[in-house]
Motif scaffolding. Sequence first.
Motif, PDB file in Angstrom:
ATOM      1  N   ILE A  33       0.807  -1.222   0.000  1.00  0.00           N
ATOM      2  CA  ILE A  33       0.000   0.000   0.000  1.00  0.00           C
ATOM      3  C   ILE A  33       0.840   1.272   0.000  1.00  0.00           C
ATOM      4  CG2 ILE A  33      -1.992  -1.087   1.083  1.00  0.00           C
ATOM      5  CD1 ILE A  33      -1.136   0.088   3.744  1.00  0.00           C
ATOM      6  N   ILE A  34       2.158   1.148   0.036  1.00  0.00           N
ATOM      7  CA  ILE A  34       3.044   2.315   0.012  1.00  0.00           C
ATOM      8  C   ILE A  34       3.552   2.475  -1.428  1.00  0.00           C
ATOM      9  CG2 ILE A  34       5.069   3.386   1.039  1.00  0.00           C
ATOM     10  CD1 ILE A  34       3.458   2.571   3.353  1.00  0.00           C
ATOM     11  N   PRO A  35       3.195   3.560  -2.120  1.00  0.00           N
ATOM     12  CA  PRO A  35       3.424   3.655  -3.563  1.00  0.00           C
ATOM     13  C   PRO A  35       4.831   3.365  -4.073  1.00  0.00           C
ATOM     14  CG  PRO A  35       2.014   5.415  -2.864  1.00  0.00           C
ATOM     15  CD  PRO A  35       2.448   4.697  -1.620  1.00  0.00           C
ATOM     16  N   ILE A  36       5.858   4.000  -3.630  1.00  0.00           N
ATOM     17  CA  ILE A  36       7.191   3.767  -4.191  1.00  0.00           C
ATOM     18  C   ILE A  36       7.855   2.569  -3.521  1.00  0.00           C
ATOM     19  CG2 ILE A  36       9.483   4.789  -4.495  1.00  0.00           C
ATOM     20  CD1 ILE A  36       8.009   7.484  -4.784  1.00  0.00           C
ATOM     21  N   TYR A  37       7.551   2.373  -2.262  1.00  0.00           N
ATOM     22  CA  TYR A  37       8.145   1.244  -1.538  1.00  0.00           C
ATOM     23  C   TYR A  37       7.678  -0.084  -2.128  1.00  0.00           C
ATOM     24  CZ  TYR A  37       9.763  -1.679   2.290  1.00  0.00           C
ATOM     25  OH  TYR A  37      10.385  -2.644   3.029  1.00  0.00           O
ATOM     26  N   ASN A  38       6.427  -0.163  -2.615  1.00  0.00           N
ATOM     27  CA  ASN A  38       5.976  -1.435  -3.188  1.00  0.00           C
ATOM     28  C   ASN A  38       6.750  -1.772  -4.462  1.00  0.00           C
ATOM     29  OD1 ASN A  38       4.712   0.111  -5.167  1.00  0.00           O
ATOM     30  ND2 ASN A  38       2.644  -0.418  -4.521  1.00  0.00           N
ATOM     31  N   LEU A  39       7.132  -0.769  -5.224  1.00  0.00           N
ATOM     32  CA  LEU A  39       7.982  -0.993  -6.390  1.00  0.00           C
ATOM     33  C   LEU A  39       9.363  -1.489  -5.955  1.00  0.00           C
ATOM     34  CD1 LEU A  39       8.490  -0.805  -9.439  1.00  0.00           C
ATOM     35  CD2 LEU A  39       9.092   1.597  -9.081  1.00  0.00           C
ATOM     36  N   TYR A  40       9.889  -0.897  -4.906  1.00  0.00           N
ATOM     37  CA  TYR A  40      11.186  -1.328  -4.373  1.00  0.00           C
ATOM     38  C   TYR A  40      11.126  -2.793  -3.932  1.00  0.00           C
ATOM     39  CZ  TYR A  40      15.073  -1.732  -1.115  1.00  0.00           C
ATOM     40  OH  TYR A  40      16.183  -2.163  -0.443  1.00  0.00           O
ATOM     41  N   VAL A  41      10.055  -3.170  -3.266  1.00  0.00           N
ATOM     42  CA  VAL A  41       9.912  -4.558  -2.809  1.00  0.00           C
ATOM     43  C   VAL A  41       9.792  -5.502  -4.005  1.00  0.00           C
ATOM     44  CG1 VAL A  41       8.425  -6.143  -1.536  1.00  0.00           C
ATOM     45  CG2 VAL A  41       8.955  -3.916  -0.571  1.00  0.00           C
ATOM     46  N   LEU A  42       9.025  -5.118  -5.017  1.00  0.00           N
ATOM     47  CA  LEU A  42       8.927  -5.953  -6.221  1.00  0.00           C
ATOM     48  C   LEU A  42      10.286  -6.127  -6.885  1.00  0.00           C
ATOM     49  CD1 LEU A  42       5.621  -4.846  -7.979  1.00  0.00           C
ATOM     50  CD2 LEU A  42       6.210  -7.125  -7.188  1.00  0.00           C
ATOM     51  N   ILE A  43      11.059  -5.059  -6.927  1.00  0.00           N
ATOM     52  CA  ILE A  43      12.395  -5.135  -7.510  1.00  0.00           C
ATOM     53  C   ILE A  43      13.275  -6.106  -6.720  1.00  0.00           C
ATOM     54  CG2 ILE A  43      14.529  -3.782  -7.780  1.00  0.00           C
ATOM     55  CD1 ILE A  43      12.772  -1.508  -8.837  1.00  0.00           C
ATOM     56  N   ARG A  44      13.166  -6.072  -5.401  1.00  0.00           N
ATOM     57  CA  ARG A  44      13.927  -7.018  -4.583  1.00  0.00           C
ATOM     58  C   ARG A  44      13.449  -8.448  -4.798  1.00  0.00           C
ATOM     59  NH1 ARG A  44      13.732  -4.505   1.177  1.00  0.00           N
ATOM     60  NH2 ARG A  44      12.510  -6.376   1.377  1.00  0.00           N
ATOM     61  N   ILE A  45      12.144  -8.648  -4.938  1.00  0.00           N
ATOM     62  CA  ILE A  45      11.604  -9.993  -5.130  1.00  0.00           C
ATOM     63  C   ILE A  45      12.139 -10.616  -6.415  1.00  0.00           C
ATOM     64  CG2 ILE A  45       9.480 -11.256  -5.701  1.00  0.00           C
ATOM     65  CD1 ILE A  45       8.041  -9.542  -3.618  1.00  0.00           C
ATOM     66  N   VAL A  46      12.200  -9.844  -7.495  1.00  0.00           N
ATOM     67  CA  VAL A  46      12.666 -10.403  -8.759  1.00  0.00           C
ATOM     68  C   VAL A  46      14.186 -10.469  -8.850  1.00  0.00           C
ATOM     69  CG1 VAL A  46      10.575  -9.756  -9.998  1.00  0.00           C
ATOM     70  CG2 VAL A  46      12.550  -8.243 -10.049  1.00  0.00           C
TER      71      VAL A  46
END
Length: 107
Positions: A33-46
């Motif tokens: 639910i945190i706009p830029i942080y969710n992108l950061y987490v997705l980047i870490r996941i991949v």
Amino acid sequence: MIASIIQLLLSLLVIVSLWKIFEKFGEAGWASIIPIYNLYVLIRIVGWKPIKILLFLIPLYNIYLAYVLYRDLAAKYGKDSVGFVLGILFLPFIFLPILAFESEPVA
């Protein structure tokens, strides 16, 4: 009025789906639910380097990066076909729940 309610429900479905995907990879679900942080987490996941988040600021290139990011995420589930990735891009309220609730990561 009805269109707003439908849009809200579809947005909630995407948030819940990302929440579940994040938890499957050992990340905090609330990060969805945190706009830029969710992108950061997705980047870490991949498995990308975190500095790539800055590349999302480049117009038009960010569309390509979103495609590659979702392709790499779908590959974690063994569903990295072009059609599925385009589905995540254009219909996330259908394809993200498939990853979140019907699939388990294979990689």
